[in-house]
Design an enzyme around this catalytic site. Structure first.
Site, short mmCIF file in Angstrom:
data_model
loop_
_atom_site.label_atom_id
_atom_site.label_comp_id
_atom_site.label_asym_id
_atom_site.label_seq_id
_atom_site.Cartn_x
_atom_site.Cartn_y
_atom_site.Cartn_z
N ILE A 1 64.94 33.09 49.33
CA ILE A 1 64.95 33.32 51.28
C ILE A 1 66.54 34.66 51.26
O ILE A 1 67.16 33.43 51.07
CB ILE A 1 63.94 32.66 51.81
CG1 ILE A 1 62.99 31.74 51.57
CG2 ILE A 1 64.21 33.78 53.09
CD1 ILE A 1 61.71 32.64 50.99
N TYR B 1 71.52 17.99 49.58
CA TYR B 1 70.55 18.83 49.25
C TYR B 1 69.51 18.54 49.02
O TYR B 1 68.33 17.97 49.83
CB TYR B 1 70.70 19.95 49.46
CG TYR B 1 69.61 21.28 49.83
CD1 TYR B 1 69.79 21.94 51.55
CD2 TYR B 1 69.21 22.02 49.23
CE1 TYR B 1 69.13 22.79 51.46
CE2 TYR B 1 68.06 22.76 49.78
CZ TYR B 1 68.93 23.73 50.85
OH TYR B 1 67.71 24.64 51.49
N ALA C 1 68.32 15.69 47.94
CA ALA C 1 67.41 14.53 48.27
C ALA C 1 67.42 14.45 49.50
O ALA C 1 66.03 14.16 49.46
CB ALA C 1 68.93 13.28 48.06
N SER C 2 67.77 15.33 49.69
CA SER C 2 67.42 15.69 51.88
C SER C 2 65.88 16.34 52.01
O SER C 2 64.44 15.80 52.88
CB SER C 2 68.09 16.01 52.39
OG SER C 2 68.24 17.55 52.21
N LYS C 3 66.03 17.06 50.86
CA LYS C 3 64.48 17.50 51.06
C LYS C 3 63.09 17.01 49.87
O LYS C 3 61.88 17.27 50.99
CB LYS C 3 65.00 19.48 49.97
CG LYS C 3 65.66 20.04 50.83
CD LYS C 3 64.88 20.36 52.52
CE LYS C 3 65.99 21.50 53.21
NZ LYS C 3 65.70 22.26 54.64
N SER D 1 61.58 23.01 50.81
CA SER D 1 62.37 24.06 50.32
C SER D 1 62.20 23.19 48.44
O SER D 1 61.42 22.70 48.51
CB SER D 1 63.91 24.06 49.74
OG SER D 1 64.55 24.24 48.49
N VAL E 1 70.68 19.23 66.66
CA VAL E 1 69.06 18.11 66.54
C VAL E 1 69.63 16.67 65.41
O VAL E 1 69.08 15.63 65.45
CB VAL E 1 68.34 18.97 64.73
CG1 VAL E 1 67.51 20.49 65.47
CG2 VAL E 1 68.80 19.26 63.73
#
Ligand code: NAD
Length: 254
Positions: free
Chosen positions: A191, A158, A160-162, A145, A66
């Site tokens: 999950i 992670y 920061a990205s979410k 998330s 992606v």
């Protein structure tokens, strides 16, 4: 849950080889939709195809990254060729950063996490949005998330990205709502998927701790996120725009 509206609809799912993306793909195929799953993992995509074998809809896959625009374009061409125009996009592919604080985050790790989680979502969206605009209709669901809302669900990169995915989703909806586009984000808590395999490894104490810290007292299955996705992508959710649906066993209520 039964949704007639998904019959013969075309759904593009990234991260469809594993965990939540695989469960989303199966959920839509089970409703009669045609799903193109894009993922790096050819073996996992074959597993998704096997699980989808007896469903009413069809599954096809494209092994690709992606973060690479040319691969995204080829995947979309495959979806269009087999199933026609894309109606629903699920940007689910993502990677974790092993909870690394900023000083333990190399530039390489930062770039990789931001590139897959955020830039991948942006690149795939930009390639599919024009055909949704032509149809004057399209639904986009981005995978955030609880780490997109609070600290502690990932490391520096992670989290920061979410957080950024949530901002991106709101702006996306804001900019295209008048042209028939509906974009939302889903923010799962704990999950149980291969992404969290390390938590279940060994004596499983980390997984147990996470379950105990979760007000509901358990991890959820990826199918539970897929059920929310079926609702959120449906016409029942037509007035739900630019928001974040948490599915976290009460994690954020604390
Ligand atoms: P997973 O590791 O089981 O699945 C992720 C999939 O994304 C894998 O099949 C992987 O091959 C694919 N992928 C990774 N990089 C890619 C790339 N560059 N191009 C194409 N595909 C790529 O993880 P999961 O738990 O199912 O996570 C799915 C999404 O849900 C992720 O965005 C994750 O951040 C998010 N999420 C998961 C949880 C959880 O507890 N599992 C919680 C909150 C959010």
């Amino acid at each position: 849950m039964h949704f007639d509206e998904y019959k013969k609809k075309t759904i593009f799912v990234t991260g469809a080889a594993s965990g939540i993306g695989q469960a989303q793909a199966i959920a839509f195929i089970s409703q009669g939709a045609n799903v193109l799953g894009m993922d790096l993992d050819a073996v996992g995509l074959a597993e998704t195809a096997e699980k989808a074998k007896n469903a009413t809809g069809h599954f096809s896959s494209y092994v690709g990254d992606v973060t690479k625009e040319n691969e995204i374009i080829s995947a979309i061409e495959k979806a269009n060729g087999l199933f026609g125009m894309i109606h629903i996009l699920l940007n689910t592919a993502g990677i974790l950063d092993n909870y690394a604080p900023t000083l333990e985050t190399s530039e390489e790790l930062w770039d990789r996490v931001l590139s897959v989680n955020l830039k991948g979502t942006f690149l795939v969206t930009n390639q599919i949005l024009p055909q949704m605009l032509k149809q004057k209709h399209g639904v986009i669901i981005n995978m955030a998330s609880i780490a997109g809302m609070v600290a502690g669900g990932g490391g520096a990169a992670y989290t920061a990205s979410k957080h950024a995915i949530i901002g991106y989703t709101k702006q996306l909806d804001h900019d295209y709502i008048k042209q028939g586009i509906r974009a939302n984000a889903i923010a799962p808590g704990a999950i149980q998927t291969p992404m969290n395999a390390a938590d279940f490894a060994g004596d499983g104490k980390i997984a147990e701790w996470v379950a105990n810290e979760t007000p509901a007292g358990r991890w959820a299955k990826p199918e539970e996120v897929a059920s929310l996705t079926l609702f959120l992508a449906s016409e029942n959710a037509d007035y739900i725009h630019g928001t974040v649906m948490t599915i976290d066993g009460g994690w954020l209520e604390k």
